[in-house]
Design a protein around this motif. Structure first.
Motif, mmCIF file in Angstrom:
data_model
loop_
_atom_site.group_PDB
_atom_site.id
_atom_site.type_symbol
_atom_site.label_atom_id
_atom_site.label_comp_id
_atom_site.label_asym_id
_atom_site.label_seq_id
_atom_site.Cartn_x
_atom_site.Cartn_y
_atom_site.Cartn_z
ATOM 1 N N VAL A 11 0.833 -1.290 0.092
ATOM 2 C CA VAL A 11 0.050 0.102 0.115
ATOM 3 C C VAL A 11 1.037 1.334 0.127
ATOM 4 C CG1 VAL A 11 -1.828 1.245 1.349
ATOM 5 C CG2 VAL A 11 -1.902 -1.139 1.330
ATOM 6 N N SER A 12 0.727 1.973 -0.994
ATOM 7 C CA SER A 12 1.319 3.188 -1.155
ATOM 8 C C SER A 12 0.731 4.469 -1.043
ATOM 9 C CB SER A 12 2.206 3.177 -2.458
ATOM 10 O OG SER A 12 2.922 4.544 -2.586
ATOM 11 N N VAL A 13 0.888 5.276 0.313
ATOM 12 C CA VAL A 13 0.267 6.402 0.435
ATOM 13 C C VAL A 13 0.924 7.685 0.157
ATOM 14 C CG1 VAL A 13 -0.934 7.592 2.174
ATOM 15 C CG2 VAL A 13 -0.919 5.234 2.324
ATOM 16 N N ALA A 14 0.428 8.609 -0.729
ATOM 17 C CA ALA A 14 1.283 9.821 -1.100
ATOM 18 C C ALA A 14 0.488 10.937 -0.819
ATOM 19 C CB ALA A 14 1.588 9.752 -2.522
ATOM 20 N N ALA A 15 0.877 11.914 -0.318
ATOM 21 C CA ALA A 15 0.644 13.324 0.319
ATOM 22 C C ALA A 15 -0.387 14.018 -0.809
ATOM 23 C CB ALA A 15 1.462 14.248 0.812
ATOM 24 N N CYS A 16 -0.037 13.922 -1.975
ATOM 25 C CA CYS A 16 -0.771 14.349 -3.201
ATOM 26 C C CYS A 16 -1.560 13.654 -3.983
ATOM 27 C CB CYS A 16 0.189 14.978 -4.222
ATOM 28 S SG CYS A 16 1.374 14.092 -4.925
ATOM 29 N N GLY A 17 -1.948 12.328 -3.202
ATOM 30 C CA GLY A 17 -2.776 11.327 -3.830
ATOM 31 C C GLY A 17 -2.429 10.424 -4.903
ATOM 32 N N ASP A 66 2.477 14.704 4.923
ATOM 33 C CA ASP A 66 3.578 15.594 4.587
ATOM 34 C C ASP A 66 3.425 15.852 3.109
ATOM 35 O OD1 ASP A 66 5.555 16.724 4.265
ATOM 36 O OD2 ASP A 66 6.805 16.120 5.810
ATOM 37 N N SER A 67 3.320 16.893 2.793
ATOM 38 C CA SER A 67 3.042 17.518 1.371
ATOM 39 C C SER A 67 4.465 17.525 0.516
ATOM 40 C CB SER A 67 2.296 18.775 1.139
ATOM 41 O OG SER A 67 3.031 19.800 1.584
ATOM 42 N N THR A 68 5.517 17.423 1.348
ATOM 43 C CA THR A 68 6.873 17.532 0.784
ATOM 44 C C THR A 68 7.529 16.240 0.378
ATOM 45 O OG1 THR A 68 8.010 17.359 2.801
ATOM 46 C CG2 THR A 68 7.263 19.709 2.147
ATOM 47 N N ILE A 69 6.848 15.120 0.648
ATOM 48 C CA ILE A 69 7.370 13.957 0.461
ATOM 49 C C ILE A 69 6.264 12.769 -0.022
ATOM 50 C CG2 ILE A 69 9.170 13.966 2.205
ATOM 51 C CD1 ILE A 69 6.220 12.049 3.224
ATOM 52 N N HIS A 70 7.075 11.652 -0.523
ATOM 53 C CA HIS A 70 5.928 10.485 -0.623
ATOM 54 C C HIS A 70 6.157 9.697 0.556
ATOM 55 C CE1 HIS A 70 4.344 11.097 -4.747
ATOM 56 N NE2 HIS A 70 5.570 11.262 -5.138
ATOM 57 N N ALA A 71 4.989 9.219 1.122
ATOM 58 C CA ALA A 71 4.841 8.219 2.309
ATOM 59 C C ALA A 71 4.160 6.697 1.800
ATOM 60 C CB ALA A 71 4.038 8.864 3.186
ATOM 61 N N TYR A 72 4.994 5.778 2.432
ATOM 62 C CA TYR A 72 4.670 4.387 2.318
ATOM 63 C C TYR A 72 4.222 3.766 3.543
ATOM 64 C CZ TYR A 72 7.412 5.876 -1.698
ATOM 65 O OH TYR A 72 8.162 6.384 -2.700
#
Length: 548
Positions: free
Chosen positions: A21-27, A285-291
């Motif tokens: 599951v990959s979660v990114a701040a910008c969707g 956090d809008s400055t990074i990609h989250a996982y």
């Protein structure tokens, strides 16, 4: 029984628990933006810790070194991110009906980065070297399944003695005879301790480990102590793990917060361990990609058998069970970790098909303050406890918040003085554990090496792995558990093997040589410029797939 058919069944069982599951701040996922062409020569920077020792596969049992070794070398087989088995140097692996002997045929054309061919002898000599007590390699006990191990553990063994269970009829054939039936052996040999070594390694193993020569997807370039280790693409690699970048720079960080800041600023590409200070906000956090996804990295703490009042007798087991029941794991996972952990229900993890939630003894891992007080009182009736319960942990890994929470719960429930005992670095703590001078309970963690419950049981709790011969750092020894584990390993039928692993686990759940707490989820962040970021069943990034 051939390994390919067995491995396929194992892979199928893993798929349900290994979905990323990959979660990114910008969707969006980090793998979704492919508008910019990737640079095949780009060096990807990732966080790491300083390896405790030279990069010798069978002499490394901590993650700072293992993360690098796994990509500098390739073994007979490998498992991909979803737990699917791939043949690498091995062309075929065939067991006899009793699973006591395996005939391994090797593929032609594999070479070390110095040009030396990888042959059956490259494996046989490396395994024998690791098994020899004179070399004191940390992963020595991994070889205990092979016939002749006990002889090489005797002080009088010749320096170049070979395991009697290994036969090399030709360069492409390795015949392995085991001490007892072991149906998990074809999976075990994916572990780094079974990697091959070139002949130059035996001239001076420590020197070799500082400038290792492997046969993996990357080759060693440089090592600046306490700063970084850089590996670059190996153009001659023949295996499954194709490299899509120019190399990996493993940067040493003593503070995960500093690493996180570097990802935010763009000076670090990937951080695989989100610091405690960011667990509540990293997914937005809008400055990074989250996982984020359930993971296999086990965490808990060991109460060594020599700790006063905690021996494996009636008093000690009562106290171990009381300690475990006094801890509200769910509360800590929620309040401290913002649900970036998965509460432990057994001694394995969701990363293996044998993971269990309702075994006999699972109640010992559930919060029950009243029962904990009752058991502690029973233990006090045997011998009063007037000690300070100190829980040792490394201060460079962000562990203080959960250690404080655990100690507060023990204090409030059991009425004892419970405190955290911080060591400056992980290496400082590991040194005390390794030489057995530590007298208190201490933090423990285990990263899955291959997708089997056996990888948690043999290295961590088998008698053969105690006394410095493996990772049984509390020196737990229970013949009943050893026999249950041996029975499970002898089963060729997966269902029967799981049932026997369950029986072995129930012994652990009663004795509690360690106190399981939780399994780390994948909680990582990367620069938005990274693409194709993925994580394998061990929680580690698949470094070779990453591009930018």
């Amino acid at each position: 029984m051939t390994f390919k058919s067995w491995g396929t069944r194992l892979a199928a069982a893993l798929l349900a628990s290994a979905t990323l599951v990959s979660v990114a701040a910008c969707g969006s996922s980090s793998t979704s933006d492919n508008s910019a062409k990737a640079d095949p020569n780009a060096i990807i920077s990732v966080n790491n810790t300083e390896p405790e020792s030279p990069l010798v596969p069978a002499d490394t049992n901590e993650m700072g070194g293992s993360r690098i070794i796994r990509y500098l070398f390739e073994g007979l087989v490998s498992f991909d991110a979803r737990g699917k088995q791939h043949m690498e140097v091995a062309k075929s692996i065939t067991a006899n009906p009793e699973a006591t002997q395996y005939t391994i045929k090797l593929n032609d054309g594999w070479k070390f980065t110095n040009g030396e061919p990888v042959t059956a002898q490259s494996f046989a000599k490396a395994w024998s070297y690791a098994a020899n007590v004179k070399h004191a390699e940390k992963q020595s006990s991994r070889m205990s399944v092979i016939k002749g191990y006990d002889e090489l553990q005797k002080p009088g063994a010749a320096d170049d003695a070979q395991l009697s269970g290994l036969q090399v009829p030709d360069d492409h054939t390795l015949i392995v005879t085991l001490n007892s039936p072991d149906s998990v052996f074809p999976t075990q040999i994916s572990h780094q301790s079974f990697f091959p070594l070139p002949s130059v390694a035996y001239k001076d193993m420590k020197t070799f480990g500082k400038n290792p020569i492997g046969n993996g997807p990357y080759k060693f370039k440089s090592w600046t102590p306490n700063k970084n280790i850089t590996v670059v693409k190996n153009p001659d690699y023949k295996g499954y793990r194709k490299v899509k970048n120019g190399g990996i720079e493993y940067r040493v960080y003593s503070s995960p917060d500093a690493a996180y800041s570097d990802v935010e600023s763009g000076s670090l590409d990937l951080l695989m361990d989100v610091p405690q200070s960011e667990v509540k906000t990293f997914r937005t956090d809008s400055t990074i990609h989250a996982y984020s996804r359930p993971g296999s990295y086990y965490q808990g703490f060991i109460i060594p058998e020599w700790a006063q009042h905690f021996g494996f007798n009636k008093e000690g087991i009562l106290r171990r069970q009381a300690i475990s029941m006094a801890i509200d794991r769910g509360q800590i996972v929620d309040k401290v970790f913002s649900n970036t952990k998965t509460v432990a229900t057994d001694f394995t993890s969701p990363g293996v098909p044998e993971h269990q939630k309702n075994l006999k003894g699972t109640a010992n891992l559930k919060h029950n303050a009243a029962k904990a007080k009752e058991l502690w009182k029973q233990a006090d009736a045997i011998s009063p406890y007037n000690e300070k319960f100190s829980l040792a942990y490394p201060s460079d890994g962000g562990h203080k918040p959960w250690v404080d929470a655990v100690c507060n719960q023990l204090k409030n429930t059991l009425g004892i003085q419970a405190v955290g005992d911080a060591y400056p670095t992980f290496s400082d703590l590991l040194n005390r554990v390794t030489d057995r001078t530590i007298q208190t309970p201490f933090f423990s963690g285990w990263s899955l090496d291959y997708p089997s419950a056996e990888d948690y049981m043999t290295p961590l709790y088998a008698s053969e792995s105690a006394d410095g011969h493996g990772s049984n750092d509390g020196d737990y020894k229970n013949p009943e558990f050893d026999q249950a584990l041996l029975k499970a390993k002898s089963q060729l039928d997966p269902a029967k093997r799981t049932a026997d692993f369950n029986a072995a686990q129930e012994i652990l759940l009663n004795d509690l040589p360690a106190i399981p707490l939780w399994c780390n989820n994948v909680s990582a962040v990367s620069s938005p410029k990274l693409k194709n970021v993925d994580f394998d069943y061990t929680n580690l990034p698949t470094y070779n797939t990453i591009t930018k």
